[in-house]
Design a protein around this motif. Structure first.
Motif, PDB file in Angstrom:
ATOM      1  N   ARG A 159     -11.685   7.181  11.034  1.00  0.00           N
ATOM      2  CA  ARG A 159     -10.368   6.692  10.615  1.00  0.00           C
ATOM      3  C   ARG A 159     -10.478   5.857   9.341  1.00  0.00           C
ATOM      4  O   ARG A 159      -9.621   5.951   8.458  1.00  0.00           O
ATOM      5  N   ALA A 160     -11.513   5.035   9.247  1.00  0.00           N
ATOM      6  CA  ALA A 160     -11.703   4.225   8.040  1.00  0.00           C
ATOM      7  C   ALA A 160     -11.948   5.110   6.829  1.00  0.00           C
ATOM      8  O   ALA A 160     -11.402   4.852   5.741  1.00  0.00           O
ATOM      9  N   GLU A 161     -12.729   6.164   6.980  1.00  0.00           N
ATOM     10  CA  GLU A 161     -12.972   7.096   5.870  1.00  0.00           C
ATOM     11  C   GLU A 161     -11.687   7.816   5.475  1.00  0.00           C
ATOM     12  O   GLU A 161     -11.422   8.023   4.283  1.00  0.00           O
ATOM     13  N   ASP A 172      -6.885  -2.938  -4.479  1.00  0.00           N
ATOM     14  CA  ASP A 172      -7.695  -4.074  -4.031  1.00  0.00           C
ATOM     15  C   ASP A 172      -8.396  -3.684  -2.732  1.00  0.00           C
ATOM     16  O   ASP A 172      -7.767  -3.598  -1.667  1.00  0.00           O
ATOM     17  N   ALA A 173      -9.685  -3.455  -2.801  1.00  0.00           N
ATOM     18  CA  ALA A 173     -10.450  -2.942  -1.657  1.00  0.00           C
ATOM     19  C   ALA A 173     -10.472  -3.921  -0.495  1.00  0.00           C
ATOM     20  O   ALA A 173     -10.412  -3.513   0.667  1.00  0.00           O
ATOM     21  N   ASN A 178      -9.043  -5.009   5.047  1.00  0.00           N
ATOM     22  CA  ASN A 178      -8.492  -5.908   6.049  1.00  0.00           C
ATOM     23  C   ASN A 178      -7.355  -5.223   6.804  1.00  0.00           C
ATOM     24  O   ASN A 178      -7.280  -5.277   8.035  1.00  0.00           O
ATOM     25  N   LEU A 179      -6.463  -4.555   6.074  1.00  0.00           N
ATOM     26  CA  LEU A 179      -5.371  -3.823   6.700  1.00  0.00           C
ATOM     27  C   LEU A 179      -5.898  -2.695   7.583  1.00  0.00           C
ATOM     28  O   LEU A 179      -5.443  -2.507   8.714  1.00  0.00           O
ATOM     29  N   ALA A 180      -6.863  -1.963   7.067  1.00  0.00           N
ATOM     30  CA  ALA A 180      -7.429  -0.857   7.842  1.00  0.00           C
ATOM     31  C   ALA A 180      -8.099  -1.366   9.111  1.00  0.00           C
ATOM     32  O   ALA A 180      -7.962  -0.757  10.183  1.00  0.00           O
ATOM     33  N   ASP A 185      -8.147  -1.776  14.890  1.00  0.00           N
ATOM     34  CA  ASP A 185      -8.220  -2.580  16.107  1.00  0.00           C
ATOM     35  C   ASP A 185      -7.041  -2.278  17.022  1.00  0.00           C
ATOM     36  O   ASP A 185      -7.180  -2.265  18.251  1.00  0.00           O
ATOM     37  N   LEU A 186      -5.873  -2.040  16.428  1.00  0.00           N
ATOM     38  CA  LEU A 186      -4.720  -1.693  17.241  1.00  0.00           C
ATOM     39  C   LEU A 186      -4.866  -0.313  17.878  1.00  0.00           C
ATOM     40  O   LEU A 186      -4.469  -0.092  19.004  1.00  0.00           O
ATOM     41  N   ALA A 187      -5.445   0.616  17.121  1.00  0.00           N
ATOM     42  CA  ALA A 187      -5.574   1.984  17.598  1.00  0.00           C
ATOM     43  C   ALA A 187      -6.683   2.138  18.629  1.00  0.00           C
ATOM     44  O   ALA A 187      -6.590   2.953  19.529  1.00  0.00           O
ATOM     45  N   ALA A 188      -7.761   1.377  18.495  1.00  0.00           N
ATOM     46  CA  ALA A 188      -8.926   1.579  19.366  1.00  0.00           C
ATOM     47  C   ALA A 188      -8.860   0.802  20.622  1.00  0.00           C
ATOM     48  O   ALA A 188      -8.207   0.183  21.175  1.00  0.00           O
TER      49      ALA A 188
END
Length: 188
Positions: A159-161, A172-173, A178-180, A185-188
Motif C-alpha cells: 500500500r505504501a508503494e 513534500d515526502a 505521515n499521511l500514508a 494504520d487505519l486500514a490495517a
C-alpha cells in the motif's frame, strides 16, 4: 496392554533432557517396545510425565530413542501450525466453488499465497513485521511473527508503494509519508 497401567507403575521411569522447539526441557519418561497389530508389528512407545499428566507417543521404528521421537513430534507440530494458518489466515477450504478442479485450483492459489508471503518475509527484520502489535496490549511482544503478522506487513509495504507511485516525488515526502502511515494504520 494398558498404557495407563504402564504409566501408573513406579518402576521404569527415567529423567532425560529433550530439545523441543529450540529449548532444553527436562522430563521423566518411560520407553518400551510393544506389539500393535495396526502398525504391522512392534512399535516403540514413549510415555512422558507432563505437569498435566502423562502423554504417550509411538513410533514404528523400534530403534528410535525417546529424544528422537519427542523431537519428531515437536517438528510435526510446526506442520500443524502451517496448516492452521493456511486454513484460518489464507482461507484454504473456504472458497465457494462447486467443481473438483475448481476446489483444487482454489487450494493451490491459497497455498501459493501462503508460500510467497513466507518467502517475502524470510529475511525481513522481526521488528518491522510486528510493528503494529501496540494496538493489541494483550499480545506478547516477544513472540515470533505469525503468518498473519507477515501478511499484514507485506500489505502495508504494498500500500505504501502504491501511494508513493500515485503521489510522485516532487511533493513534500515527509507529509506524504505521515499521511500514508496514518491511512495504513487505519486500514490495517
Amino acid at each position: 496392554m494398558s498404557l495407563a497401567k504402564r504409566a501408573g507403575q513406579a518402576r521404569g521411569w527415567t529423567t532425560g533432557t529433550f530439545t523441543l522447539y529450540g529449548k532444553a526441557v527436562e522430563n521423566r519418561y518411560k520407553t518400551f517396545v510393544a506389539a500393535w497389530r495396526p502398525a504391522g508389528g512392534a512399535i516403540r512407545v514413549v510415555l512422558v510425565d507432563e505437569p498435566k499428566g502423562w502423554v504417550a507417543f509411538s513410533c514404528t521404528d523400534t530403534t528410535a530413542t525417546a529424544a528422537q521421537i519427542r523431537g519428531l513430534v515437536a517438528d510435526r507440530f510446526s506442520l500443524e501450525i502451517a496448516f492452521r494458518d493456511l486454513k484460518q489466515v489464507v482461507g484454504a477450504g473456504q472458497p465457494q466453488v462447486r467443481g473438483l478442479t475448481s476446489n483444487v485450483g482454489c487450494f493451490h492459489l491459497c497455498a501459493w499465497a501462503f508460500t510467497v508471503t513466507e518467502v517475502w518475509a524470510w529475511d525481513r527484520n522481526t521488528e518491522a513485521l510486528v510493528a503494529h502489535r501496540s494496538a493489541s496490549p494483550w499480545d506478547d511482544p516477544n513472540r515470533r511473527p505469525s503468518h498473519a503478522d507477515k501478511r499484514r506487513a507485506w500489505q502495508r509495504e504494498l500500500r505504501a508503494e502504491e501511494i508513493q507511485a500515485v503521489v510522485g516525488d516532487p511533493h513534500d515526502a515527509a507529509k506524504i509519508q505521515n499521511l500514508a502511515k496514518r491511512c495504513l494504520d487505519l486500514a490495517a
